[in-house]
Enzyme design. Structure first.
Site, PDB file in Angstrom:
ATOM      1  N   LYS A  22      -5.263  17.401  -3.056  1.00  0.00           N
ATOM      2  CA  LYS A  22      -6.667  16.957  -3.156  1.00  0.00           C
ATOM      3  C   LYS A  22      -7.453  17.934  -4.036  1.00  0.00           C
ATOM      4  O   LYS A  22      -8.166  17.528  -4.952  1.00  0.00           O
ATOM      5  CB  LYS A  22      -7.305  16.902  -1.778  1.00  0.00           C
ATOM      6  N   ASN A  23      -7.293  19.243  -3.798  1.00  0.00           N
ATOM      7  CA  ASN A  23      -8.156  20.221  -4.463  1.00  0.00           C
ATOM      8  C   ASN A  23      -7.793  20.469  -5.922  1.00  0.00           C
ATOM      9  O   ASN A  23      -8.565  21.079  -6.642  1.00  0.00           O
ATOM     10  CB  ASN A  23      -8.204  21.523  -3.656  1.00  0.00           C
ATOM     11  N   ARG A  92     -18.405  17.657  -2.747  1.00  0.00           N
ATOM     12  CA  ARG A  92     -18.726  18.926  -3.430  1.00  0.00           C
ATOM     13  C   ARG A  92     -18.105  18.965  -4.823  1.00  0.00           C
ATOM     14  O   ARG A  92     -18.701  19.432  -5.773  1.00  0.00           O
ATOM     15  CB  ARG A  92     -18.187  20.068  -2.569  1.00  0.00           C
ATOM     16  N   CYS A 116     -18.282  19.514   3.089  1.00  0.00           N
ATOM     17  CA  CYS A 116     -18.131  19.673   4.539  1.00  0.00           C
ATOM     18  C   CYS A 116     -19.200  20.633   5.061  1.00  0.00           C
ATOM     19  O   CYS A 116     -19.583  21.570   4.386  1.00  0.00           O
ATOM     20  CB  CYS A 116     -16.785  20.315   4.829  1.00  0.00           C
ATOM     21  N   ARG A 121     -22.329  27.182   1.305  1.00  0.00           N
ATOM     22  CA  ARG A 121     -21.563  26.813   0.102  1.00  0.00           C
ATOM     23  C   ARG A 121     -22.460  26.666  -1.136  1.00  0.00           C
ATOM     24  O   ARG A 121     -22.525  25.618  -1.756  1.00  0.00           O
ATOM     25  CB  ARG A 121     -20.760  25.546   0.355  1.00  0.00           C
ATOM     26  N   PRO A 122     -23.190  27.733  -1.484  1.00  0.00           N
ATOM     27  CA  PRO A 122     -24.013  27.687  -2.694  1.00  0.00           C
ATOM     28  C   PRO A 122     -23.146  27.590  -3.951  1.00  0.00           C
ATOM     29  O   PRO A 122     -21.921  27.722  -3.867  1.00  0.00           O
ATOM     30  CB  PRO A 122     -24.745  29.029  -2.658  1.00  0.00           C
ATOM     31  N   ILE A 123     -23.783  27.346  -5.093  1.00  0.00           N
ATOM     32  CA  ILE A 123     -23.012  27.323  -6.351  1.00  0.00           C
ATOM     33  C   ILE A 123     -23.609  28.312  -7.351  1.00  0.00           C
ATOM     34  O   ILE A 123     -23.532  28.113  -8.574  1.00  0.00           O
ATOM     35  CB  ILE A 123     -22.926  25.893  -6.942  1.00  0.00           C
ATOM     36  N   ASP A 124     -24.148  29.400  -6.818  1.00  0.00           N
ATOM     37  CA  ASP A 124     -24.781  30.419  -7.679  1.00  0.00           C
ATOM     38  C   ASP A 124     -23.808  31.030  -8.688  1.00  0.00           C
ATOM     39  O   ASP A 124     -24.191  31.350  -9.825  1.00  0.00           O
ATOM     40  CB  ASP A 124     -25.425  31.510  -6.827  1.00  0.00           C
ATOM     41  N   ASP A 304      -8.237  26.958   4.654  1.00  0.00           N
ATOM     42  CA  ASP A 304      -8.093  25.529   4.979  1.00  0.00           C
ATOM     43  C   ASP A 304      -7.024  25.275   6.035  1.00  0.00           C
ATOM     44  O   ASP A 304      -6.943  24.173   6.581  1.00  0.00           O
ATOM     45  CB  ASP A 304      -7.775  24.713   3.720  1.00  0.00           C
ATOM     46  N   ARG A 397     -10.377  11.904   3.851  1.00  0.00           N
ATOM     47  CA  ARG A 397     -10.760  12.488   2.560  1.00  0.00           C
ATOM     48  C   ARG A 397      -9.659  13.406   2.044  1.00  0.00           C
ATOM     49  O   ARG A 397      -9.572  13.658   0.857  1.00  0.00           O
ATOM     50  CB  ARG A 397     -12.049  13.316   2.706  1.00  0.00           C
TER      51      ARG A 397
HETATM   52  C1  EPZ Z   1     -12.465  25.072  -2.655  1.00  0.00           C
HETATM   53  O1  EPZ Z   1     -13.839  25.050  -2.329  1.00  0.00           O
HETATM   54  C2  EPZ Z   1     -11.840  23.984  -1.800  1.00  0.00           C
HETATM   55  N1  EPZ Z   1     -12.453  22.702  -2.112  1.00  0.00           N
HETATM   56  C3  EPZ Z   1     -12.046  24.308  -0.327  1.00  0.00           C
HETATM   57  O2  EPZ Z   1     -11.310  23.339   0.402  1.00  0.00           O
HETATM   58  C4  EPZ Z   1     -11.452  25.678  -0.025  1.00  0.00           C
HETATM   59  O3  EPZ Z   1     -11.752  26.024   1.319  1.00  0.00           O
HETATM   60  C5  EPZ Z   1     -12.048  26.728  -0.959  1.00  0.00           C
HETATM   61  O4  EPZ Z   1     -11.857  26.326  -2.329  1.00  0.00           O
HETATM   62  C6  EPZ Z   1     -11.401  28.085  -0.773  1.00  0.00           C
HETATM   63  O5  EPZ Z   1     -10.024  27.985  -1.016  1.00  0.00           O
HETATM   64  C7  EPZ Z   1     -12.116  22.093  -3.264  1.00  0.00           C
HETATM   65  O6  EPZ Z   1     -11.322  22.600  -4.031  1.00  0.00           O
HETATM   66  C8  EPZ Z   1     -12.765  20.765  -3.530  1.00  0.00           C
HETATM   67  P1  EPZ Z   1     -15.031  28.729  -3.256  1.00  0.00           P
HETATM   68  P2  EPZ Z   1     -14.884  25.905  -3.225  1.00  0.00           P
HETATM   69  O7  EPZ Z   1     -15.960  28.504  -4.389  1.00  0.00           O
HETATM   70  O8  EPZ Z   1     -14.487  25.831  -4.630  1.00  0.00           O
HETATM   71  C9  EPZ Z   1     -18.823  30.996  -1.568  1.00  0.00           C
HETATM   72  C10 EPZ Z   1     -10.906  21.681   1.983  1.00  0.00           C
HETATM   73  O9  EPZ Z   1     -10.896  21.677   3.218  1.00  0.00           O
HETATM   74  N2  EPZ Z   1     -19.407  30.671  -2.890  1.00  0.00           N
HETATM   75  O10 EPZ Z   1     -13.811  29.547  -3.457  1.00  0.00           O
HETATM   76  O11 EPZ Z   1     -16.241  25.505  -2.819  1.00  0.00           O
HETATM   77  C11 EPZ Z   1     -18.709  29.748  -0.713  1.00  0.00           C
HETATM   78  O12 EPZ Z   1     -19.918  29.526  -0.017  1.00  0.00           O
HETATM   79  C12 EPZ Z   1     -12.003  22.416   1.251  1.00  0.00           C
HETATM   80  O13 EPZ Z   1     -10.052  21.123   1.238  1.00  0.00           O
HETATM   81  C13 EPZ Z   1     -20.642  31.223  -3.229  1.00  0.00           C
HETATM   82  O14 EPZ Z   1     -21.240  31.956  -2.452  1.00  0.00           O
HETATM   83  O15 EPZ Z   1     -14.571  27.364  -2.643  1.00  0.00           O
HETATM   84  C14 EPZ Z   1     -17.581  30.069   0.216  1.00  0.00           C
HETATM   85  O16 EPZ Z   1     -18.100  30.821   1.289  1.00  0.00           O
HETATM   86  C15 EPZ Z   1     -12.999  23.092   2.193  1.00  0.00           C
HETATM   87  N3  EPZ Z   1     -21.183  30.908  -4.432  1.00  0.00           N
HETATM   88  C16 EPZ Z   1     -16.671  30.965  -0.614  1.00  0.00           C
HETATM   89  O17 EPZ Z   1     -17.468  31.439  -1.721  1.00  0.00           O
HETATM   90  C17 EPZ Z   1     -20.545  30.081  -5.317  1.00  0.00           C
HETATM   91  O18 EPZ Z   1     -21.086  29.831  -6.413  1.00  0.00           O
HETATM   92  C18 EPZ Z   1     -15.445  30.231  -1.149  1.00  0.00           C
HETATM   93  O19 EPZ Z   1     -15.915  29.276  -2.034  1.00  0.00           O
HETATM   94  C19 EPZ Z   1     -19.288  29.528  -4.962  1.00  0.00           C
HETATM   95  C20 EPZ Z   1     -18.736  29.843  -3.738  1.00  0.00           C
END
Ligand code: EPZ
Length: 417
Positions: A22-23, A92, A116, A121-124, A304, A397
């Site tokens: 999926k990811n 997302r 979820c 989960r910000p995107i900063d 996950d 999903r």
């Molecule tokens: C991906 O999410 C996956 N989703 C998530 O899987 C997975 O848990 C995560 O990577 C970690 O492996 C998809 O790929 C669609 P991150 P992503 O950016 O990209 C913080 C599932 O169950 N962060 O590595 O959102 C964020 O809040 C899902 O399949 C910021 O602060 O993960 C989190 O605490 C759930 N600012 C941490 O980093 C940002 O700009 C990890 O986020 C981006 C992230």
């Protein structure tokens, strides 16, 4: 309201085939819009998130054809239009259209992506990366308008190795002038999967899968082709199921390097398994030892699989501890696990204690998020009596054809609209 109904304690034997990740897939589809004319993605999982992404691509005037897991995208008539909120908040991963459309057109307008409820989960980190490449970002309520006269490649340092930001910046950098270097990049297999797609469509990417990734921008991008890797999280979930109630249960399509941390932890708690090529065979472990688990970025123990392995640890003889370092709200499944008879205590926002072994009893439960839902269907499959999982669409999903796959190995499970 749809639900999954399980009559538990059926021994599971036979073979489960792992689908595409999926990811990876949710990043590869938006990445396909970079191509001038067409691209093909093989081994795409049949999950709801893919349906949502196809709706967004058709909104952008892409022609998308799906043929038995292979998706062909014709982006020759792609129109860069604002992505409506009702489409982009469904998931997302819609944020990957930011990097792709910024690279291709220098402009993207869309609403803040959904996801979820496991944390803020910000995107900063994504936004800061786009700005480093020269983009101007305007946020009006929850709408993002990102523009760039010209994206210029440069060295970017991530505060955190974010999976999403790494992929989004690889996409944006593919349309930048010159080379972009991402330092402190994420190393998850999904990054490598997307990099192989970019390379096949003509973008030079070096170092994917390491902390430093280099991307040479180019405008001449076309004819992408890629295979979606097997889903390491679906795979890990079904391996845990085998340890709970399998009898020579075979999981086909594993890449052991993608699930190394799980395999190490399973060995530590006394679970035996056999690997032959891409098939792992596993049976119920009669003597599960407790464990301490700390979730980490790849190649550490994946967040996950934290909720699925919690269900396994409810059967361990002793006290286990989990530390969730990636998200601030990823223990919501424990409320219903406890209602089924587990004993878990949320000690702090990121610390969970699990006491076992506990006999679980089926009841009505609610899936709060995708992997929380997974922990509940695992619990239902080992519990006595019937478990009804409400809001089960969140599970669909990320677990393609879950009812068919589990029925085929002997589970008494049905999906009710
Ligand atoms: C991906 O999410 C996956 N989703 C998530 O899987 C997975 O848990 C995560 O990577 C970690 O492996 C998809 O790929 C669609 P991150 P992503 O950016 O990209 C913080 C599932 O169950 N962060 O590595 O959102 C964020 O809040 C899902 O399949 C910021 O602060 O993960 C989190 O605490 C759930 N600012 C941490 O980093 C940002 O700009 C990890 O986020 C981006 C992230």
């Amino acid at each position: 309201m749809s639900k999954i109904i399980i009559n538990g304690q059926k021994e599971l034997t036979g073979e489960i085939e792992i689908s595409g990740a999926k990811n990876s897939a949710v990043a590869l589809l938006p990445a396909a819009t970079l191509c001038k004319t067409k691209s093909t993605i093989y081994n795409v999982p049949e999950i709801r998130d893919i349906d949502y992404l196809i709706k967004i691509m058709e909104h952008l005037n892409c022609k998308v054809t799906v043929d038995n897991g292979a998706i062909t995208i014709d982006s020759s008539k792609l129109k860069n239009k604002p992505i409506p909120e009702d489409l982009s908040v469904q998931m997302r991963a819609s944020y990957y259209f930011m990097g792709a459309l910024l690279a291709k057109f220098g402009k993207v307008e869309m609403s803040f992506p959904g996801g979820c409820n496991i944390g803020a989960r910000p995107i900063d980190i994504h936004i800061k990366g786009f700005q480093e490449l020269g983009a101007h970002v305007e946020i009006i309520k929850n709408r993002y308008i990102i523009t760039a006269k010209k994206l210029k490649g440069k060295k970017i340092y991530f505060d955190f190795p974010s999976v999403g930001a790494t992929i989004n910046l690889m996409l944006a950098a593919s349309g930048a002038e010159g080379t972009t270097i991402i330092e402190n990049a994420a190393m998850e297999p999904e990054i490598v999967n997307v990099a192989s797609f970019l390379i096949n469509m003509g973008v030079n990417v070096r170092g994917a899968g390491t902390k430093t990734i280099e991307i040479d921008g180019t405008k001449n991008v076309d004819n992408g082709v890629v295979d979606v890797f097997p889903d390491r999280i679906e795979c890990g979930t079904y391996i845990i199921l085998g340890a709970l109630i399998g009898k020579n249960l075979r999981i086909r399509g594993i890449i052991k390097e993608h699930i190394g941390a799980l395999l190490m932890k399973l060995t530590e708690i006394g679970v035996n398994y056999e690997i032959n090529g891409d098939v792992l065979t596993i049976s119920k472990c009669e003597d599960i030892k407790p464990a301490n688990i700390k979730t980490q970025v790849f190649p550490g123990f994946p967040t996950d699989l934290q909720q699925p392995i919690t269900t396994l640890l409810t059967q361990a003889k002793g006290v286990s501890n989990i530390e969730e370092t990636l998200y601030e709200n990823r223990f919501k499944n424990t409320y219903d696990l406890n209602r089924m008879g587990a004993i878990t205590n949320v000690l702090t926002l990121n610390k969970l204690e699990i006491k076992g072994p506990r006999k679980l009893k089926g009841t009505h439960v609610i899936a709060t998020d995708l992997r929380g839902g997974a922990s509940l269907f695992l619990a239902g499959l080992i519990a006595s009596g019937t478990t009804e999982i409400e809001q089960c669409d969140v599970i669909l999903r990320g677990y393609s054809n879950i009812v068919e796959k589990l029925r085929a190995v002997g589970a008494d499970i049905e999906y009710v609209e």
